[in-house]
Design a protein around this motif. Structure first.
Motif, PDB file in Angstrom:
ATOM      1  N   ALA A 131       0.862  -1.182   0.000  1.00 60.58           N
ATOM      2  CA  ALA A 131       0.000   0.000   0.000  1.00 60.58           C
ATOM      3  C   ALA A 131       0.898   1.232   0.000  1.00 60.58           C
ATOM      4  O   ALA A 131       1.845   1.311   0.787  1.00 60.58           O
ATOM      5  CB  ALA A 131      -0.899   0.013   1.230  1.00 60.58           C
ATOM      6  N   ILE A 132       0.612   2.186  -0.898  1.00 62.43           N
ATOM      7  CA  ILE A 132       1.411   3.404  -1.000  1.00 62.43           C
ATOM      8  C   ILE A 132       0.482   4.611  -0.950  1.00 62.43           C
ATOM      9  O   ILE A 132      -0.466   4.709  -1.738  1.00 62.43           O
ATOM     10  CB  ILE A 132       2.238   3.432  -2.305  1.00 62.43           C
ATOM     11  CG1 ILE A 132       3.187   2.247  -2.357  1.00 62.43           C
ATOM     12  CG2 ILE A 132       3.006   4.747  -2.421  1.00 62.43           C
ATOM     13  CD1 ILE A 132       3.975   2.138  -3.643  1.00 62.43           C
ATOM     14  N   ASN A 133       0.764   5.508  -0.030  1.00 63.36           N
ATOM     15  CA  ASN A 133       0.027   6.759   0.037  1.00 63.36           C
ATOM     16  C   ASN A 133       0.560   7.670  -1.071  1.00 63.36           C
ATOM     17  O   ASN A 133       1.751   7.950  -1.130  1.00 63.36           O
ATOM     18  CB  ASN A 133       0.224   7.412   1.405  1.00 63.36           C
ATOM     19  CG  ASN A 133      -0.462   8.735   1.513  1.00 63.36           C
ATOM     20  OD1 ASN A 133      -1.523   8.945   0.939  1.00 63.36           O
ATOM     21  ND2 ASN A 133       0.146   9.654   2.233  1.00 63.36           N
ATOM     22  N   GLU A 134      -0.307   8.131  -1.973  1.00 58.70           N
ATOM     23  CA  GLU A 134       0.151   8.907  -3.128  1.00 58.70           C
ATOM     24  C   GLU A 134       0.723  10.265  -2.763  1.00 58.70           C
ATOM     25  O   GLU A 134       1.573  10.781  -3.469  1.00 58.70           O
ATOM     26  CB  GLU A 134      -0.987   9.083  -4.129  1.00 58.70           C
ATOM     27  CG  GLU A 134      -1.255   7.838  -4.918  1.00 58.70           C
ATOM     28  CD  GLU A 134      -2.121   8.116  -6.121  1.00 58.70           C
ATOM     29  OE1 GLU A 134      -2.084   9.232  -6.664  1.00 58.70           O
ATOM     30  OE2 GLU A 134      -2.850   7.201  -6.514  1.00 58.70           O
ATOM     31  N   TYR A 135       0.271  10.855  -1.691  1.00 58.14           N
ATOM     32  CA  TYR A 135       0.764  12.188  -1.327  1.00 58.14           C
ATOM     33  C   TYR A 135       2.169  12.125  -0.731  1.00 58.14           C
ATOM     34  O   TYR A 135       3.072  12.797  -1.193  1.00 58.14           O
ATOM     35  CB  TYR A 135      -0.195  12.864  -0.349  1.00 58.14           C
ATOM     36  CG  TYR A 135       0.279  14.211   0.110  1.00 58.14           C
ATOM     37  CD1 TYR A 135       0.148  15.323  -0.711  1.00 58.14           C
ATOM     38  CD2 TYR A 135       0.872  14.372   1.358  1.00 58.14           C
ATOM     39  CE1 TYR A 135       0.585  16.564  -0.299  1.00 58.14           C
ATOM     40  CE2 TYR A 135       1.311  15.610   1.782  1.00 58.14           C
ATOM     41  CZ  TYR A 135       1.170  16.703   0.955  1.00 58.14           C
ATOM     42  OH  TYR A 135       1.618  17.931   1.366  1.00 58.14           O
ATOM     43  N   SER A 136       2.345  11.307   0.294  1.00 63.65           N
ATOM     44  CA  SER A 136       3.616  11.285   1.020  1.00 63.65           C
ATOM     45  C   SER A 136       4.546  10.157   0.580  1.00 63.65           C
ATOM     46  O   SER A 136       5.699  10.126   0.983  1.00 63.65           O
ATOM     47  CB  SER A 136       3.365  11.142   2.521  1.00 63.65           C
ATOM     48  OG  SER A 136       2.783   9.876   2.784  1.00 63.65           O
ATOM     49  N   ARG A 137       4.040   9.220  -0.220  1.00 64.98           N
ATOM     50  CA  ARG A 137       4.773   8.012  -0.649  1.00 64.98           C
ATOM     51  C   ARG A 137       5.070   7.097   0.541  1.00 64.98           C
ATOM     52  O   ARG A 137       5.933   6.231   0.478  1.00 64.98           O
ATOM     53  CB  ARG A 137       6.067   8.343  -1.407  1.00 64.98           C
ATOM     54  CG  ARG A 137       5.893   9.290  -2.576  1.00 64.98           C
ATOM     55  CD  ARG A 137       4.806   8.912  -3.528  1.00 64.98           C
ATOM     56  NE  ARG A 137       5.145   7.728  -4.308  1.00 64.98           N
ATOM     57  CZ  ARG A 137       4.301   7.088  -5.095  1.00 64.98           C
ATOM     58  NH1 ARG A 137       3.080   7.508  -5.222  1.00 64.98           N
ATOM     59  NH2 ARG A 137       4.659   6.023  -5.747  1.00 64.98           N
ATOM     60  N   TRP A 138       4.362   7.274   1.650  1.00 62.45           N
ATOM     61  CA  TRP A 138       4.472   6.389   2.809  1.00 62.45           C
ATOM     62  C   TRP A 138       4.032   5.006   2.359  1.00 62.45           C
ATOM     63  O   TRP A 138       3.025   4.859   1.681  1.00 62.45           O
ATOM     64  CB  TRP A 138       3.565   6.922   3.927  1.00 62.45           C
ATOM     65  CG  TRP A 138       3.729   6.239   5.248  1.00 62.45           C
ATOM     66  CD1 TRP A 138       4.583   6.578   6.243  1.00 62.45           C
ATOM     67  CD2 TRP A 138       2.983   5.133   5.751  1.00 62.45           C
ATOM     68  NE1 TRP A 138       4.426   5.747   7.328  1.00 62.45           N
ATOM     69  CE2 TRP A 138       3.439   4.847   7.046  1.00 62.45           C
ATOM     70  CE3 TRP A 138       1.966   4.336   5.225  1.00 62.45           C
ATOM     71  CZ2 TRP A 138       2.928   3.812   7.812  1.00 62.45           C
ATOM     72  CZ3 TRP A 138       1.462   3.308   5.982  1.00 62.45           C
ATOM     73  CH2 TRP A 138       1.933   3.052   7.259  1.00 62.45           C
ATOM     74  N   ARG A 139       4.789   3.980   2.733  1.00 62.88           N
ATOM     75  CA  ARG A 139       4.581   2.638   2.207  1.00 62.88           C
ATOM     76  C   ARG A 139       4.409   1.623   3.323  1.00 62.88           C
ATOM     77  O   ARG A 139       5.083   1.689   4.336  1.00 62.88           O
ATOM     78  CB  ARG A 139       5.806   2.298   1.372  1.00 62.88           C
ATOM     79  CG  ARG A 139       5.781   1.011   0.659  1.00 62.88           C
ATOM     80  CD  ARG A 139       6.918   0.979  -0.299  1.00 62.88           C
ATOM     81  NE  ARG A 139       6.797   2.180  -1.122  1.00 62.88           N
ATOM     82  CZ  ARG A 139       7.533   2.471  -2.160  1.00 62.88           C
ATOM     83  NH1 ARG A 139       8.492   1.687  -2.512  1.00 62.88           N
ATOM     84  NH2 ARG A 139       7.353   3.573  -2.840  1.00 62.88           N
ATOM     85  N   TYR A 140       3.509   0.670   3.088  1.00 60.12           N
ATOM     86  CA  TYR A 140       3.325  -0.444   4.023  1.00 60.12           C
ATOM     87  C   TYR A 140       3.332  -1.726   3.202  1.00 60.12           C
ATOM     88  O   TYR A 140       2.617  -1.834   2.203  1.00 60.12           O
ATOM     89  CB  TYR A 140       2.000  -0.299   4.778  1.00 60.12           C
ATOM     90  CG  TYR A 140       1.741  -1.443   5.718  1.00 60.12           C
ATOM     91  CD1 TYR A 140       2.470  -1.571   6.898  1.00 60.12           C
ATOM     92  CD2 TYR A 140       0.788  -2.411   5.428  1.00 60.12           C
ATOM     93  CE1 TYR A 140       2.243  -2.627   7.760  1.00 60.12           C
ATOM     94  CE2 TYR A 140       0.558  -3.463   6.288  1.00 60.12           C
ATOM     95  CZ  TYR A 140       1.282  -3.571   7.448  1.00 60.12           C
ATOM     96  OH  TYR A 140       1.066  -4.620   8.296  1.00 60.12           O
TER      97      TYR A 140
END
Length: 110
Positions: free
Chosen positions: A52-61
């Motif tokens: 899973a990747i947050n598109e705004y911050s590129r935070w990844r899980y």
């Protein structure tokens, strides 16, 4: 008289929508982990990597499962939402059967 063929309309691509805050849109994808990447007690098993990747911050899980199913997808999503520091507004997937359970028997003989 023959039917007249109308010309195809010109394709105009839409510009990519930039996200403006964390959690606005999260993309989730699943990939098979090749055997050459597995070591120690994982050797000989099959794994599927959920990302899973947050598109705004590129935070990844990232999490790996031995099963490629809707159950594993639900567990992954629950784990992701527990760890993501912001509320999530939208989750985007590729509509694979592990997310939708639509048409699961296509291509299989009964």
């Amino acid at each position: 008289m023959t039917a007249q063929k109308l010309p195809n309309p010109k394709y105009i691509p839409k510009p990519y929508e930039q996200m403006s805050y964390p959690g606005q849109r999260v993309q989730i994808d699943v990939r098979f982990v090749p055997a050459c990447c597995l070591v120690n007690e994982a050797k000989g098993k099959r794994f599927y990597q959920y990302t899973a990747i947050n598109e705004y911050s590129r935070w990844r899980y990232v999490e790996a499962f031995e099963e490629h199913s809707t159950y594993s997808s639900a567990v992954f999503l629950r784990h992701f939402l527990e760890r993501f520091p912001m509320p999530v507004e939208c989750v985007q997937t590729d509509n694979g059967t592990e997310f939708t359970k639509r048409f699961p028997l296509l291509g299989r003989r009964l």
